[in-house]
Design a protein around this motif. Structure first.
Motif, mmCIF file in Angstrom:
data_model
loop_
_atom_site.group_PDB
_atom_site.id
_atom_site.type_symbol
_atom_site.label_atom_id
_atom_site.label_comp_id
_atom_site.label_asym_id
_atom_site.label_seq_id
_atom_site.Cartn_x
_atom_site.Cartn_y
_atom_site.Cartn_z
ATOM 1 N N MET A 265 0.695 -1.166 0.105
ATOM 2 C CA MET A 265 -0.135 0.044 -0.034
ATOM 3 C C MET A 265 0.795 1.389 -0.092
ATOM 4 O O MET A 265 0.683 2.136 -0.662
ATOM 5 N N LEU B 268 -6.323 -3.348 -4.339
ATOM 6 C CA LEU B 268 -5.192 -3.970 -4.028
ATOM 7 C C LEU B 268 -5.742 -4.802 -2.493
ATOM 8 O O LEU B 268 -5.122 -5.872 -2.425
ATOM 9 N N ALA B 269 -6.173 -4.359 -1.671
ATOM 10 C CA ALA B 269 -6.908 -4.758 -0.505
ATOM 11 C C ALA B 269 -7.654 -5.948 -0.823
ATOM 12 O O ALA B 269 -7.555 -7.075 0.043
ATOM 13 N N ARG B 270 -8.327 -5.951 -1.900
ATOM 14 C CA ARG B 270 -9.592 -6.880 -2.199
ATOM 15 C C ARG B 270 -8.147 -8.320 -2.532
ATOM 16 O O ARG B 270 -8.639 -9.393 -2.038
ATOM 17 N N SER B 271 -7.383 -8.060 -3.440
ATOM 18 C CA SER B 271 -6.515 -9.247 -3.809
ATOM 19 C C SER B 271 -5.679 -9.894 -2.652
ATOM 20 O O SER B 271 -5.451 -10.747 -2.520
ATOM 21 N N LEU B 272 -5.272 -8.863 -1.692
ATOM 22 C CA LEU B 272 -4.613 -9.163 -0.384
ATOM 23 C C LEU B 272 -5.297 -10.065 0.426
ATOM 24 O O LEU B 272 -5.128 -11.007 1.104
ATOM 25 N N ALA B 274 -7.981 -11.928 -0.712
ATOM 26 C CA ALA B 274 -8.262 -13.064 -1.347
ATOM 27 C C ALA B 274 -6.970 -14.130 -1.006
ATOM 28 O O ALA B 274 -7.370 -15.278 -0.946
ATOM 29 N N MET B 275 -5.895 -13.382 -1.275
ATOM 30 C CA MET B 275 -4.708 -14.242 -0.830
ATOM 31 C C MET B 275 -4.586 -14.813 0.385
ATOM 32 O O MET B 275 -4.278 -15.819 0.533
ATOM 33 N N GLN C 260 -13.006 -15.907 -6.479
ATOM 34 C CA GLN C 260 -12.213 -15.789 -5.036
ATOM 35 C C GLN C 260 -10.811 -15.740 -5.391
ATOM 36 O O GLN C 260 -9.972 -16.074 -4.531
ATOM 37 N N SER C 261 -10.188 -15.208 -6.720
ATOM 38 C CA SER C 261 -8.888 -15.529 -7.067
ATOM 39 C C SER C 261 -8.111 -14.001 -6.545
ATOM 40 O O SER C 261 -9.003 -12.984 -6.580
ATOM 41 N N SER C 262 -6.988 -14.071 -6.482
ATOM 42 C CA SER C 262 -6.247 -12.922 -6.137
ATOM 43 C C SER C 262 -5.454 -12.532 -7.365
ATOM 44 O O SER C 262 -4.554 -13.189 -7.827
ATOM 45 N N THR C 263 -5.629 -11.317 -7.832
ATOM 46 C CA THR C 263 -5.263 -10.805 -9.153
ATOM 47 C C THR C 263 -4.684 -9.475 -8.920
ATOM 48 O O THR C 263 -5.201 -8.424 -9.530
ATOM 49 N N PRO C 264 -3.471 -9.183 -8.068
ATOM 50 C CA PRO C 264 -2.998 -7.734 -7.701
ATOM 51 C C PRO C 264 -2.842 -7.088 -8.866
ATOM 52 O O PRO C 264 -3.143 -5.663 -9.071
ATOM 53 N N LEU D 292 2.078 -18.145 -4.736
ATOM 54 C CA LEU D 292 1.241 -16.928 -3.774
ATOM 55 C C LEU D 292 -0.071 -16.845 -4.216
ATOM 56 O O LEU D 292 -0.917 -16.372 -3.567
#
Lengths: 296, 296, 296, 296
Positions: A265, B268-272, B274-275, C260-264, D292
């Motif tokens: 961030m 970015l928060a959403r992907s983090l 989800a990760m 619900q994938s992470s795709t930053p 990741l």
């Protein structure tokens, strides 16, 4: 009352020195700008022909300089460094916002001459400097902190002991990195509401009283018209400049790199502020990042 | 005192219905889980054999359901939809957190039968539901808001009128998107300090009293040991689950996509999150995102 | 030679239908725009008064429509849906770029009438549509793919069997999400070089022959002046519009949310393209994102 | 054939020196590790008791060192720096990957003694060093490049003239920053396809032949099982270590900060690689970032 040398009389240093003088200290000031010196002398300080002359016999030396290289040079430069002229037992208070490594280097060098040191960067801006309500984040030993505190009280309201040498700088970059994230996140959230028909005053009020509450939303709202007396309602004039936030985020990123920390961030905020500065907003208040999310 | 039908008695709906009964309202509850119904009935509510039976003659219908498709089905399903059984003049209060489009669709359909509607999602978590201190973000006309307010007061403390139908949902996703950014940003800042030798209690105190102040840092600190009585100091048990934050961020992103808004921090928060959920933390408190930035 | 109905004659559909006619097929076309129809009829196709009339007796129905809701309506609308008029055994080829869920829904509905279906979105742009060099990413059974392939060969060069129904759409959004990341990453890298004194032609050549090699750098360079005959050297006119990339990234993000994938990186690209579109660049080529990183 | 001193015989330097010896050059090598020296001497090089002894009379001095501080010390340290022992007219080739500022500083200092200099960082990894197929990105004048080229040809295949002193380093960090973005973007896209039911081999093939084509997807696929003979199919052993990518991204970020560039994708990649390293993957191949984005 103490005998204080003050080096660096910019937008922040000037009013800080004046507050010391007003508090009754003997303050001898130095700056390369004669105008800056004259302004502070008019408010009760004295001056001498050189920084070296100022520090001779001083119990405290305070510096407020733009970057680490200036601090390094002022104190440690081979022939002209103040290290050779400050008396043993004196406390050096460096209030510049610089990298912690330089703070530690200077502290270590001064210690060889029995000169004490604290890094003591501030937050609160020019307004806080003038009003004497700055916050100081102080790095140094318990003894050094105790020595610094009464002097700092003449310039600020909150004096925090962050930890050992360098810790003041680390606390400052952590806080300002977080501040930048708060500002960008608040701007995005308000713009998302606006784009979906919400009144920004209503939304700001709701989030401020809910879990979205934060320093930028509650008292420094970036959306024009929501609050009076904030830069957003004055075409983003005044306040804390984008270029200065970009500088602090640069220091935060260097700190992150050096400790191999992950700060996604903070890194995103850094690039967004760099983008914003590059498109001509460098001297606007940092809340102007709000405009980056404007819908045409 | 009012005659209220309450549909959906999960972790949130159950205590909300109980608070209404305790306040003296006539509350008739329905849920597919007999256990959930029994628990609320034991606290003073009544029940009937079906949701349809519950809503007949009710002045208020309140629903607390998992997702937009459930709300749509409960009210508008072709034969079984409550729309055909709720009386004209009744106010439907949907407290589910769902997409604003579904809220607006249901409001519009109910209006054809002269049934009033507000979307009224909540914040405050299970703790707030039990204590009756929830915040409600309400979307509807001024008249509908006035009709809803006294009922909501039995379940919450802050009742906000966010705007027209759907505005309650928009305010909720804006707030929770911002909340996620506060949490991630605070976690990064604390970890950066830790990695550079600062005491997290000291750093938290400094930033809370400076411009880094925000809801997560000040009262819901994600670093274990800084505060008592927060999930971080209880192995991230309880609180607001990562999976629920991920759900709310999904709604925020759909809102962002639909309005073609730019929300880089929220995304970015959403992907983090989800990760973080994908690596097995879905049922931990959302402050556990702090661990994503741990140094080994 | 086959009997083909073609629905939707926009910038892509028009030249695709013409190529089918040129290949000797019997092509009956329909569009709401009389001009669009006239243009394709002049090139050898026929037309009828309605889409329903076109599909009667056709062996293949091909559609090229803007969004999922159009595809849903054209095939499945209660009374006017083509599902009631297409003959059993016919193959429907939907080349629209839409969400996979709608593709699967249409496939399933058509199957109840023994109508075959493939989703077959394309890449290659208007240029590829005119030249007959499109790539098709096809979702459907092995038999459906075999049925589609000879027809698609008249409009394209690479015909890929991505998997079952919907897989064509998934492959398309994965590819285009990656494409957006390549374009932003390449733009950043070239701008970083420029800001540090490198010649963008020299840097492009080095990275193209090194591990930075990618489709955008090697043949669609976003820096003006590096390559002739690319949009960047023509004020970002022509090519693949920012608004279309934003649409495809919207589909990619919906796909990411649903699974619900992470795709930053994809999410960041989405927000940057939304920002770029909002500041007035929606109709420019997508390589114009390069300008977002300009130094003043 | 030339008289060459070679300083620094690590994983890269060792095989590079051997290739020079094999090509018939007189190579005198030095390293603090006696084993490393012995290995290269066994392959045809000579050695002497010190780096200073090696460089005396050499026409070329080549160095391959870990970081800028080592390069600075080896050449410029007050008493022991090689600057005092290298002959005028000699060309120093520094193949270390370091910050451009140090390259420029060393170049400038050496020029005062009429010693030529190029920065010439490499790409291609240990495999390329052994096979003599490295790429060199060279910073220096046209004359210096011409002087360096024949020597570099014995160790590599592609010799690029990037620009003036430091430009080799800039080209390297731009390329590797882009490489990291390609790898993360490709990993996300493949994982998104996987999560939605696609076969990663099929999806890789489609994207490689479409606009998603890039160096990592096409020849260094991060998904286990898609390609033989890549680290992903060997539990991410071998290849280019995460820690080294993190180091290069650190240099890229410093370059970005120094030029106030906006590099959001590069910065995100940096934080993701730092996160990945911190969770114990530092010595894995950099394609392991794929993990990741794994779904549990």
């Amino acid at each position: 009352m103490a005998n204080i040398a003050f080096i660096g009389l910019g937008n922040m240093g000037g009013p800080m020195a004046i507050n010391l003088a007003k508090a009754g200290h003997q303050v001898c000031v130095f700056d390369l700008s004669a105008d800056a010196v004259a302004h502070v002398v008019a408010a009760g300080a004295s001056t001498k022909a050189s920084a070296i002359a100022c520090v001779q016999g001083a119990q405290f030396v305070i510096s407020m300089l733009p970057a680490g290289k200036h601090v390094d040079a002022v104190y440690l430069a081979e022939n002209t460094g103040l290290i050779n002229h400050i008396e043993a037992g004196c406390l050096v208070i460096d209030s510049s916002t610089i990298d912690a490594a330089t703070s530690c280097k200077v502290a270590k060098a001064l210690a060889t001459k029995d000169i004490n040191f604290v890094d003591a960067p501030v937050s609160g801006g020019v307004g806080g400097a003038v009003a004497g309500t700055l916050s100081f984040m102080v790095g140094g030993s318990t003894e050094e902190f105790a020595q610094a505190e009464p002097i700092l009280m003449a310039m600020g309201k909150n004096i925090f002991h962050a930890g050992v040498h360098g810790a003041g700088q680390i606390a400052k970059v952590c806080n300002n990195m977080l501040l930048s994230v708060l500002m960008v996140g608040t701007s995005e959230a308000l713009q998302l509401g606006l784009a979906n028909g919400l009144d920004p005053k209503v939304l700001s009020n709701i989030m401020s009283k809910s879990s979205g509450s934060n320093w930028t939303l509650d008292g420094y709202n970036p959306c024009p018209g929501v609050m009076d007396n904030v830069p957003a309602s004055n075409d983003y004039q005044g306040g804390f400049m984008v270029d200065l936030m970009a500088k602090d985020l640069g220091l935060a990123m260097e700190t992150s790199l050096a400790s191999q920390s992950s700060t996604p961030m903070g890194a995103l905020a850094r690039s967004l502020y760099a983008m914003h500065a590059a498109s001509g907003n460098g001297s606007k208040d940092f809340s102007s990042i709000f405009k980056l999310f404007n819908k045409k």
